[in-house]
Scaffold this motif. Structure first.
Motif, PDB file in Angstrom:
ATOM      1  N   ARG A 184      25.348  49.877  25.074  1.00  0.00           N
ATOM      2  CA  ARG A 184      26.836  50.352  24.810  1.00  0.00           C
ATOM      3  C   ARG A 184      27.108  51.813  24.425  1.00  0.00           C
ATOM      4  O   ARG A 184      28.254  52.217  24.441  1.00  0.00           O
ATOM      5  CB  ARG A 184      27.184  49.506  23.473  1.00  0.00           C
ATOM      6  CG  ARG A 184      27.201  48.026  23.828  1.00  0.00           C
ATOM      7  CD  ARG A 184      27.341  47.177  22.625  1.00  0.00           C
ATOM      8  NE  ARG A 184      27.544  45.720  22.935  1.00  0.00           N
ATOM      9  CZ  ARG A 184      27.415  44.584  22.176  1.00  0.00           C
ATOM     10  NH1 ARG A 184      26.904  44.995  20.869  1.00  0.00           N
ATOM     11  NH2 ARG A 184      27.453  43.539  22.531  1.00  0.00           N
ATOM     12  N   GLU A 185      26.074  52.586  24.067  1.00  0.00           N
ATOM     13  CA  GLU A 185      26.054  54.062  23.575  1.00  0.00           C
ATOM     14  C   GLU A 185      26.031  54.806  25.038  1.00  0.00           C
ATOM     15  O   GLU A 185      26.054  55.952  24.706  1.00  0.00           O
ATOM     16  CB  GLU A 185      25.197  54.406  22.662  1.00  0.00           C
ATOM     17  CG  GLU A 185      25.591  53.658  21.219  1.00  0.00           C
ATOM     18  CD  GLU A 185      26.881  54.166  20.779  1.00  0.00           C
ATOM     19  OE1 GLU A 185      27.615  55.303  20.908  1.00  0.00           O
ATOM     20  OE2 GLU A 185      27.547  53.292  19.505  1.00  0.00           O
ATOM     21  N   GLY A 186      25.717  54.203  25.992  1.00  0.00           N
ATOM     22  CA  GLY A 186      25.777  55.080  27.060  1.00  0.00           C
ATOM     23  C   GLY A 186      24.232  55.316  27.570  1.00  0.00           C
ATOM     24  O   GLY A 186      23.986  56.122  28.468  1.00  0.00           O
ATOM     25  N   ALA A 208      28.799  51.080  29.114  1.00  0.00           N
ATOM     26  CA  ALA A 208      29.480  52.369  28.735  1.00  0.00           C
ATOM     27  C   ALA A 208      30.295  53.069  29.625  1.00  0.00           C
ATOM     28  O   ALA A 208      30.794  54.093  29.734  1.00  0.00           O
ATOM     29  CB  ALA A 208      28.569  53.214  27.972  1.00  0.00           C
ATOM     30  N   GLU A 209      30.508  52.154  30.839  1.00  0.00           N
ATOM     31  CA  GLU A 209      31.220  52.842  32.016  1.00  0.00           C
ATOM     32  C   GLU A 209      32.528  53.387  31.839  1.00  0.00           C
ATOM     33  O   GLU A 209      33.453  52.297  31.258  1.00  0.00           O
ATOM     34  CB  GLU A 209      31.132  51.904  33.167  1.00  0.00           C
ATOM     35  CG  GLU A 209      31.618  52.454  34.426  1.00  0.00           C
ATOM     36  CD  GLU A 209      31.553  51.298  35.748  1.00  0.00           C
ATOM     37  OE1 GLU A 209      30.925  51.440  36.351  1.00  0.00           O
ATOM     38  OE2 GLU A 209      32.420  50.303  35.465  1.00  0.00           O
ATOM     39  N   ASN A 210      33.211  54.510  32.294  1.00  0.00           N
ATOM     40  CA  ASN A 210      34.420  54.996  32.087  1.00  0.00           C
ATOM     41  C   ASN A 210      35.079  54.776  33.359  1.00  0.00           C
ATOM     42  O   ASN A 210      34.323  54.423  34.577  1.00  0.00           O
ATOM     43  CB  ASN A 210      34.601  56.382  31.417  1.00  0.00           C
ATOM     44  CG  ASN A 210      33.735  57.294  32.348  1.00  0.00           C
ATOM     45  OD1 ASN A 210      33.527  57.085  33.641  1.00  0.00           O
ATOM     46  ND2 ASN A 210      33.289  58.208  31.907  1.00  0.00           N
ATOM     47  N   GLU A 211      36.336  55.089  33.484  1.00  0.00           N
ATOM     48  CA  GLU A 211      36.975  55.070  34.849  1.00  0.00           C
ATOM     49  C   GLU A 211      36.750  55.503  35.794  1.00  0.00           C
ATOM     50  O   GLU A 211      36.569  55.236  36.808  1.00  0.00           O
ATOM     51  CB  GLU A 211      38.539  55.289  34.499  1.00  0.00           C
ATOM     52  CG  GLU A 211      39.453  54.127  33.482  1.00  0.00           C
ATOM     53  CD  GLU A 211      39.352  52.778  34.446  1.00  0.00           C
ATOM     54  OE1 GLU A 211      39.603  52.915  35.685  1.00  0.00           O
ATOM     55  OE2 GLU A 211      39.056  51.661  33.810  1.00  0.00           O
ATOM     56  N   GLN A 212      36.034  56.995  35.753  1.00  0.00           N
ATOM     57  CA  GLN A 212      35.526  57.834  36.712  1.00  0.00           C
ATOM     58  C   GLN A 212      34.464  56.951  37.138  1.00  0.00           C
ATOM     59  O   GLN A 212      34.110  57.187  38.310  1.00  0.00           O
ATOM     60  CB  GLN A 212      35.412  59.144  36.177  1.00  0.00           C
ATOM     61  CG  GLN A 212      34.744  60.008  37.168  1.00  0.00           C
ATOM     62  CD  GLN A 212      34.722  61.536  36.794  1.00  0.00           C
ATOM     63  OE1 GLN A 212      34.784  61.780  35.408  1.00  0.00           O
ATOM     64  NE2 GLN A 212      34.313  62.583  37.554  1.00  0.00           N
ATOM     65  N   MET A 213      33.426  56.742  36.341  1.00  0.00           N
ATOM     66  CA  MET A 213      32.259  56.103  36.888  1.00  0.00           C
ATOM     67  C   MET A 213      32.401  54.743  37.520  1.00  0.00           C
ATOM     68  O   MET A 213      31.965  54.310  38.713  1.00  0.00           O
ATOM     69  CB  MET A 213      31.593  55.701  35.748  1.00  0.00           C
ATOM     70  CG  MET A 213      30.823  57.059  34.693  1.00  0.00           C
ATOM     71  SD  MET A 213      30.293  56.651  33.109  1.00  0.00           S
ATOM     72  CE  MET A 213      28.856  55.376  33.575  1.00  0.00           C
TER      73      MET A 213
END
Length: 449
Positions: free
Chosen positions: A301-303, A241-246
């Motif tokens: 997947r849900e973080g 669930a990694e986003n761009e900031q992470m």
């Protein structure tokens, strides 16, 4: 000559002392681990196999099939409620899974068997979840009528969760523990996906999810390895669930081996091996077996922080096979091929980890490492945990090529400077409670201003 002999004797003594390892076990957790019974686990596994099949789409029948087996688990959970003094509640959470054109041919009613052990601290909303899947299959994943005893896959995991609920429901923990038996794993992780989405939607403070899937086989096919002294824990590196900031911070800090799931795996190895003898936890650096997945995957997947506990060596004669004898080989997932002593030990590491986590304060907050100037020392700062009271903290350190934390520096402050370069080591911080229970470790973020 006497001086030389004395020097050799002192040297040998010092070497022996350097190799001495002191193991501290919390007496209450140690007692719970000792209560895990191989005989009880065997009873559960054999009774689960007696349902003939537990296929997700098997027909409604009072004596066999998935619905009958779910009621069997629920009856056990219900029987534990009296000893919990009202803290354990159990039910079957039913839901509709729409047809997917693959392994769910029509809209189907499924269910997860849930047992919630409420935490004793009203201000602590943390949840720790342990799961296994009740559904079984044979060679044909859509064959819902053929015998599919599922003794190891995943009767072993279900038996472990039942045993843990029985033992732990008699005790008190600050945080809440949920014991769950999901359905639909073999049809595409359906029950786990439903529960993970529910946890996300309802904003559960789900700290860790422990998935136990196939923990009873100790004899491999083909290679004929017979080993009940090692168990695998799978954990993701780069979060699903990694986003761009992470992702940017991970690349900046080289933190690809320090995800929360990886910290949970390390925690289970340290604590599990502390309480369970003759069992080595092997950390496998991937989310699951090669190109495969399990019920922890939807949670990742849900973080959420999620791992899979799995036997070290798999036997493909007894996994996803029809019950038969062919060329002198017995195929099928039968109870006679389950190593119940091995199961006992693996159940024990789950218990020790859950009990320690649910008794500890939560992780320190806002953990950071000061990078505002170049230095051969490293300064870490953090804030006290949101839940529970920390007596102190451990700053953890390891070399960059090491899988496990190698040193712990104790402090009762919320900052510590140590004479080791951040160029050569990785660090983390964990809270320590009044009775010595440790939280999971938190990898620091850069403090740049």
């Amino acid at each position: 000559m006497k001086r030389i002999l004395l020097f050799i004797a002192l040297l040998q003594l010092n070497l022996a002392n350097a190799q001495t390892q002191i193991i501290h076990r919390d007496a209450a957790i140690d007692k719970m681990v000792s209560e895990v019974s191989a005989e009880s686990l065997e009873k559960y596994v054999r009774e689960l196999a007696d349902f003939r099949t537990r296929h997700t789409l098997s027909a409604d029948n009072p004596n066999e099939g998935i619905l009958a087996s779910q009621n069997y688990v629920l009856d056990h959970f219900k029987s534990f409620e009296a000893d919990s003094k009202g803290r354990l509640t159990s039910y079957i959470d039913t839901f509709i899974i729409p047809a997917d054109g693959r392994r769910i041919p029509t809209d189907s009613k499924l269910g997860n068997v849930m047992a919630t052990l409420k935490g004793t601290d009203p201000n602590d909303n943390r949840i720790f979840l342990i799961s296994a899947h009740i559904d079984s299959r044979a060679l044909g994943v859509m064959d819902n009528e053929i015998d599919a005893p599922g003794a190891n896959d995943d009767g072993s995991g279900v038996a472990a969760v039942i045993e843990l609920a029985k033992i732990m429901s008699k005790k008190s923990f600050s945080a809440t523990i949920i014991f769950v038996i999901v359905s639909g794993e073999e049809q595409g992780l359906k029950g786990a996906a439903y529960l993970a989405e529910k946890a996300k939607k309802e904003n559960w403070n789900l700290v860790a999810m422990l998935n136990n899937d196939m923990i009873g086989n100790s004899h491999s096919s083909q290679t004929n390895i017979n080993d009940n002294t090692r168990v695998r824990i799978f954990s993701e590196g780069v979060p699903a669930a990694e986003n761009e900031q992470m992702a940017a911070i991970r690349r900046y800090t080289n933190g690809e081996n320090d995800s929360k799931s990886r910290q949970l795996a390390r925690y289970m190895k340290e604590v599990g091996e502390r309480y369970v003898d003759q069992l080595e936890v092997k950390l496998v650096y991937r989310n699951d077996r090669f190109l495969r997945g399990g019920d922890h995957t939807p949670f990742a997947r849900e973080g959420f922080t999620a791992i899979r506990v799995c036997e070290m060596n798999e036997n493909y004669y007894h996994q996803h096979e029809n019950v038969r004898v062919e060329n002198g080989i017995q195929y099928g997932d039968l109870p006679d091929f389950v190593d119940f002593e091995y199961m006992r030990k693996i159940t024990g590491i789950n218990l020790a980890s859950l009990a320690s986590l649910a008794s500890a304060p939560s992780e320190p907050q806002s953990v950071g490492i000061d990078v505002r100037r170049l230095s051969n020392t490293s300064t870490l700062r953090w804030e006290s945990p949101a839940n529970g009271k920390a007596k102190g903290y451990y700053v953890l350190m390891r070399e960059t090529d090491s899988s496990m934390w190698e040193r712990k520096f104790y402090t009762e402050e919320t900052t510590l400077t140590i004479p080791y370069s951040k160029d050569n080591y990785f660090f983390a911080v964990q809270s320590v409670g009044e009775k010595g229970h440790e939280s999971m470790a938190i990898f620091p973020q850069p403090i740049t201003r």
